[in-house]
Scaffold this motif. Sequence first.
Motif, PDB file in Angstrom:
ATOM      1  N   PRO A  60      32.537  38.248  43.474  1.00  0.00           N
ATOM      2  CA  PRO A  60      31.208  38.530  42.929  1.00  0.00           C
ATOM      3  C   PRO A  60      31.052  38.114  41.465  1.00  0.00           C
ATOM      4  O   PRO A  60      29.933  37.881  41.008  1.00  0.00           O
ATOM      5  N   ASP A  61      32.153  38.014  40.734  1.00  0.00           N
ATOM      6  CA  ASP A  61      32.108  37.562  39.339  1.00  0.00           C
ATOM      7  C   ASP A  61      33.524  37.188  38.896  1.00  0.00           C
ATOM      8  O   ASP A  61      34.495  37.407  39.625  1.00  0.00           O
ATOM      9  N   PHE A  62      33.626  36.624  37.709  1.00  0.00           N
ATOM     10  CA  PHE A  62      34.914  36.137  37.223  1.00  0.00           C
ATOM     11  C   PHE A  62      35.892  37.283  36.973  1.00  0.00           C
ATOM     12  O   PHE A  62      37.082  37.153  37.247  1.00  0.00           O
ATOM     13  N   ASP A  63      35.389  38.407  36.483  1.00  0.00           N
ATOM     14  CA  ASP A  63      36.270  39.557  36.254  1.00  0.00           C
ATOM     15  C   ASP A  63      36.919  40.023  37.552  1.00  0.00           C
ATOM     16  O   ASP A  63      38.089  40.404  37.565  1.00  0.00           O
ATOM     17  N   HIS A  64      36.168  39.997  38.634  1.00  0.00           N
ATOM     18  CA  HIS A  64      36.738  40.378  39.932  1.00  0.00           C
ATOM     19  C   HIS A  64      37.883  39.440  40.301  1.00  0.00           C
ATOM     20  O   HIS A  64      38.937  39.882  40.766  1.00  0.00           O
TER      21      HIS A  64
END
Length: 150
Positions: A60-64
């Motif tokens: 869902p995003d880069f942090d994930h």
Amino acid sequence: MRIVLFEPEIPPNTGNIARLCAATKTPLHLIEPLGFKIDNKHLKRAGLDYWPHVDVTVHPDFDHFVNTVNPPRMVMASTKAATPHHRFEFHPDDAIVMGPETRGLPAEMMEQYPVGVRIPIWGEVRSLNLSTATGILLFEALRQTDLIVD
């Protein structure tokens, strides 16, 4: 070795990269938002019938991605990076991060993950096509790390 496409925008590029990943048994990570639906006919057409052979994960995003995969090193591909790919020392467990076709990787990401690589361009173009650039970097990384199987 793994390929990470940060917010890819153009379905045929992602499909071509998926085919490249299937051919090299390289995991592919797609970071949302994507510029297309994952079932887009152009995406599937570019990947042909190889999609079942692609180890693909959508985040869902880069942090994930960072928190779930936790790669030892991220190699940020950018036309602004100082080190050309042929002078860069790839590691077998690198995550090669490619930016969106129209804008590249955000400056904040480049600052947070300062290991960068570029493909030299001496013609009158700003950058290479995303799938072409990914192929160049992946095969150089595989060559250097002896991960190419004859």
